[in-house]
Motif scaffolding. Structure first.
Motif, PDB file in Angstrom:
ATOM      1  N   LEU B 109       0.849  -1.194   0.000  1.00  0.00           N
ATOM      2  CA  LEU B 109       0.000   0.000   0.000  1.00  0.00           C
ATOM      3  C   LEU B 109       0.882   1.240   0.000  1.00  0.00           C
ATOM      4  O   LEU B 109       1.806   1.363   0.796  1.00  0.00           O
ATOM      5  CB  LEU B 109      -0.890   0.006   1.245  1.00  0.00           C
ATOM      6  N   ASP B 110       0.559   2.154  -0.884  1.00  0.00           N
ATOM      7  CA  ASP B 110       1.323   3.406  -0.957  1.00  0.00           C
ATOM      8  C   ASP B 110       0.346   4.577  -0.843  1.00  0.00           C
ATOM      9  O   ASP B 110      -0.552   4.728  -1.669  1.00  0.00           O
ATOM     10  CB  ASP B 110       2.079   3.461  -2.288  1.00  0.00           C
ATOM     11  N   GLY B 111       0.499   5.351   0.206  1.00  0.00           N
ATOM     12  CA  GLY B 111      -0.350   6.540   0.329  1.00  0.00           C
ATOM     13  C   GLY B 111      -1.824   6.240   0.568  1.00  0.00           C
ATOM     14  O   GLY B 111      -2.690   6.942   0.087  1.00  0.00           O
ATOM     15  N   ILE B 112      -2.124   5.160   1.291  1.00  0.00           N
ATOM     16  CA  ILE B 112      -3.516   4.883   1.666  1.00  0.00           C
ATOM     17  C   ILE B 112      -3.783   5.650   2.959  1.00  0.00           C
ATOM     18  O   ILE B 112      -3.308   5.265   4.029  1.00  0.00           O
ATOM     19  CB  ILE B 112      -3.749   3.373   1.853  1.00  0.00           C
ATOM     20  N   PHE B 118      -7.484   0.789   5.385  1.00  0.00           N
ATOM     21  CA  PHE B 118      -6.367  -0.080   5.775  1.00  0.00           C
ATOM     22  C   PHE B 118      -6.903  -1.315   6.488  1.00  0.00           C
ATOM     23  O   PHE B 118      -6.512  -2.452   6.195  1.00  0.00           O
ATOM     24  CB  PHE B 118      -5.357   0.658   6.653  1.00  0.00           C
ATOM     25  N   TYR B 135       3.711  -1.436   3.522  1.00  0.00           N
ATOM     26  CA  TYR B 135       3.185  -0.090   3.266  1.00  0.00           C
ATOM     27  C   TYR B 135       4.318   0.919   3.336  1.00  0.00           C
ATOM     28  O   TYR B 135       5.319   0.718   4.022  1.00  0.00           O
ATOM     29  CB  TYR B 135       2.085   0.272   4.280  1.00  0.00           C
ATOM     30  N   THR B 139       1.043   6.243   4.108  1.00  0.00           N
ATOM     31  CA  THR B 139      -0.030   5.326   4.495  1.00  0.00           C
ATOM     32  C   THR B 139      -0.282   5.510   5.991  1.00  0.00           C
ATOM     33  O   THR B 139       0.633   5.829   6.742  1.00  0.00           O
ATOM     34  CB  THR B 139       0.374   3.874   4.159  1.00  0.00           C
ATOM     35  N   GLY B 207      -2.537   2.225  -4.777  1.00  0.00           N
ATOM     36  CA  GLY B 207      -2.397   3.609  -4.307  1.00  0.00           C
ATOM     37  C   GLY B 207      -1.188   4.293  -4.900  1.00  0.00           C
ATOM     38  O   GLY B 207      -0.591   3.809  -5.858  1.00  0.00           O
TER      39      GLY B 207
END
Lengths: 253, 253
Positions: B109-112, B118, B135, B139, B207
């Motif tokens: 996950l990038d920039g969630i 999440f 991540y 995030t 993301g």
């Protein structure tokens, strides 16, 4: 700056739309928040009666100036249904589903009590091109503030049909030519990734009581969970089933 | 009735866990709400240091009585991080991810930015048997109150690994033998339902900035949306990609 305040009648409507009864009586709903209102104005501007906002909120959307109403922040926040108001609410007419039932299958919700889940499922349906989203008693009002906000206006692009019971829903579907029924069963049934005919003039049901009528009338399908932790929520399960339809559609082409 | 109140030290810890810094310092987190605490106690009881609740809240869980602490409602609600407290909070040690990276692929996950997303993604991973959830900066903290509540404790069953940047994440993955990278691109790329090698010692990224480093280092994949309404949220997109893995796994067998 410079838009008129909502009229007394508009203010009364705005307030009434906070209740299910008020929505039913007026066939309207409220859509709150910058992103949701933008989506609504982009895809369904003809449904929007007017937008009420603070100066800042109105500055974040673009719409027919004749249909903009302005309120100072403290009066706006008094109307707002959210904890952190973004200064913009659209009042929109709820569309009437066309008589004809369309598409390969009907997605049906039974007893989905969370408006956020309903909205999320509506978005998945709309993204996937699934037009028929039916629901039976015990499911939340699809036009409640929170359901519309979560749906980002996706509800407006779907044929939403409500029924007093799941039995009634299934009987109506069968009359319309959607005669095979499947329900998502956490505890067994054929894998949704291989079950034949899953989206072939069928009804796919999420939710419902484990002992409900769907158990007798429908075939059970299962979302495989190799993690042995059967705890994805209804919106996630619905999304898996809706996009499995998309995948199969791609294979046909 | 009849459990001791939390000690001063326990109360201080409880309060500190409301902040990221407090969680980092103590390597603990809070898990609030009847359902989330029940899941935590069922699957990861050894992580739970103690549970604080009202008489009613404590009555809804079962756990080692030595580890129960009781507070009157007004004091409990003062500590609670939710709008509608359910009278129960568990304080648990955050697990340390084992050194070895395991499984067919890494979900990244990038920039969630939304803790609810999440948590939902963590649940999908856990249900699907995907153990590695990585991540990068931008995030949310996976152990924030809301992320843990939404995750229903799923985080405890995953190897969560945080990185200062996506580049660092990808380089570490490559070192561990996960050398092909894919990112979900709303605007193009091969269909996630047909892309070869998608879960074959790979990293699948959701993301991130459209111009981020993943665009250079990774192949783009796309979730087909025949509805021409590209608006499913990150948690829904993640769920589609995670369960496509499950589907392919079933085909192999």
């Amino acid at each position: 700056m410079g838009y008129p305040a909502p009229s007394k009648r508009e203010t009364a409507l705005l307030r009434a739309l906070g209740t299910r009864q008020g929505r039913r009586k007026s066939s309207c709903c409220r859509c709150e928040g910058v992103r949701a209102v933008r989506e609504l104005l982009e895809f369904f501007p003809e449904n929007v009666l007017f937008c009420v906002g603070t100066e800042k909120g109105l500055g974040q959307i673009s719409f027919d100036p004749q249909k903009l109403r302005e309120l100072p922040e403290h009066l706006f926040n008094d109307i707002s249904g959210t904890v952190s108001p973004q200064g913009i609410i659209a009042v929109a007419e709820v569309p009437v589903a066309p008589e004809d039932v369309a598409g390969d299958f009907i997605f049906a919700l039974d007893g989905i009590g969370d408006p956020g889940n309903f909205g999320t499922i509506a978005r998945s349906c709309r993204a996937a091109g699934v037009r028929e989203l039916w629901y039976s008693a015990g499911t939340v009002d699809p036009w409640s503030d929170k359901a519309v906000r979560s749906g980002m206006g996706a509800q407006f692009g779907l044929s939403l049909r409500g029924f007093a019971s799941l039995d009634e829903l299934l009987s109506t579907a069968a009359e319309k030519g959607y005669g095979t029924f499947f329900y998502a069963d956490p505890h067994g049934g054929e894998s949704c990734f291989t079950a034949p005919g899953l989206y072939d003039r069928s009804v796919v049901i999420i939710g419902g009581e484990p002992s409900g009528s769907h158990v007798e009338r429908a075939q059970s399908i299962n979302i495989p969970m190799p993690g042995n932790y059967e705890s994805i929520n209804a919106a996630q399960a619905a999304t898996v089933l809706i996009f499995e339809y998309v995948r199969r559609l791609g294979q046909k082409q």
